[in-house]
Design a protein around this motif. Sequence first.
Motif, PDB file in Angstrom:
ATOM      1  N   THR A 135       4.719  -0.223  16.604  1.00 16.80           N
ATOM      2  CA  THR A 135       5.217   1.114  16.954  1.00 16.80           C
ATOM      3  C   THR A 135       6.725   1.103  16.809  1.00 16.80           C
ATOM      4  O   THR A 135       7.423   0.345  17.488  1.00 16.80           O
ATOM      5  CB  THR A 135       4.829   1.487  18.388  1.00 16.80           C
ATOM      6  N   VAL A 136       7.238   1.927  15.902  1.00 19.07           N
ATOM      7  CA  VAL A 136       8.680   2.006  15.665  1.00 19.07           C
ATOM      8  C   VAL A 136       9.114   3.457  15.833  1.00 19.07           C
ATOM      9  O   VAL A 136       8.287   4.344  16.050  1.00 19.07           O
ATOM     10  CB  VAL A 136       9.036   1.479  14.254  1.00 19.07           C
ATOM     11  N   GLY A 137      10.400   3.695  15.701  1.00 14.19           N
ATOM     12  CA  GLY A 137      10.920   5.053  15.823  1.00 14.19           C
ATOM     13  C   GLY A 137      12.393   5.017  16.146  1.00 14.19           C
ATOM     14  O   GLY A 137      13.043   3.960  16.095  1.00 14.19           O
ATOM     15  N   GLU A 138      12.944   6.181  16.495  1.00 16.26           N
ATOM     16  CA  GLU A 138      14.358   6.227  16.882  1.00 16.26           C
ATOM     17  C   GLU A 138      14.550   5.441  18.164  1.00 16.26           C
ATOM     18  O   GLU A 138      13.699   5.483  19.065  1.00 16.26           O
ATOM     19  CB  GLU A 138      14.807   7.678  17.092  1.00 16.26           C
ATOM     20  N   ARG A 139      15.646   4.702  18.246  1.00 18.70           N
ATOM     21  CA  ARG A 139      15.875   3.846  19.399  1.00 18.70           C
ATOM     22  C   ARG A 139      17.071   4.330  20.217  1.00 18.70           C
ATOM     23  O   ARG A 139      18.071   4.824  19.691  1.00 18.70           O
ATOM     24  CB  ARG A 139      16.103   2.397  18.967  1.00 18.70           C
TER      25      ARG A 139
END
Length: 400
Positions: A135-139
């Motif tokens: 699960t990735v995305g803006e951090r």
Amino acid sequence: MTSLLILTVGTGTAGQHSNLAQGLVNTLAQLRPRRFWLVPSAHSNSTALAELVREGAPRECAFQPWSATQPFRAIERPDDLFDCRAVLREVIRAARAQLAQGERLIVNPTSGTKQMSVAATLAALDEGIGELVFTVGERADGVVKTGTERMAAFSTRQFILERDLRTAGTLFTAGAFFAVARILKAYSEPEALEAREKALCLHEWQRLNHAKAASHAAKFSENLRSHLKNLSDADQFSVSLLGDLLAGADELFRRGDCEEALARYYRGAEQAAKVRLADAHAIRPPYRLEALLNILPAGCCLADELRSRARGGEVQLGNDLAWRVLQVAQDPMADGYFADHRLQDGLKRRNESMYGHGQDSVVASDVQAVADRLRNLLRTHLPAALICWTTQPRPGSLLP
């Protein structure tokens, strides 16, 4: 295509823009597994988070409890890599047992301690499942912002293939060709297909099944296919087949298979005598008594022995008898053979091993002496066979 999903669950550090439970629920919403397992640590915060994920999961995603009394297979020591790995392997095996036809098993190792994430990845590789999804995305604040989640798939297949190719390469060098073919059977990648054909080629070649070996060689080398086809078409008592038999013995000896190597050198010595009978005396099987008597001096003791051995007018020639026929026929090659007592003594050790009539193991130095002395004999009396006695055409490694 439906899927089953295993999610690790940590406690983590929630940022201003993140909700850990909702992030895992959003992961479920995107992957839409038919069934899912949650693997938290045994820490109360982690199991509480897992409860929130279970409660918030999309309706069509069925949560799979670990047992009737235990909703999660919790990890007691989440900072211990090996403990994490053992638990994840256990969960993967349980999930695999519930896979439907055509369904895929996915592991998402994003949440949890670093050891949990590494262990989940290792466990997936150990168990040979096809896909990891992160699960990735803006951090923000070091974590993925809730609502920006997206899935990054990572196939484990290439890693598993590379691992299996390394294992297969080791087995290939050791001569376990059929084992190599079994390891690579599940792969359709070009490098695996070619390696498998090469292993099957060597497997059949070592069995002296040259026609079948040629059919496998055709998939990766025209030169090797042609060489094996020539061996397949060769006369039974040709020097090319004799040389190939002895080259196979060399390969066995190189790998440490002393007893089998000696058995092949023994067979090579017998074959050398029969090649000489065919070439120099036109004696070929079936070995007719009359034909053998025709090349022997009248009234010799060996003639009486052959008559006593004959059945239906035919004589079975083994190594010793074939060489004695040549000796009495005054063939100089037989003179060289019987003059070399160390060669004869070495060959007799085959009879004392499991390939003869005993159980004795064979000393490598004795096998080397047999090979060297047999080579010297052929160098003097059958040099054409010596030219064919080479392992050069055989692939030395599994991969190009």
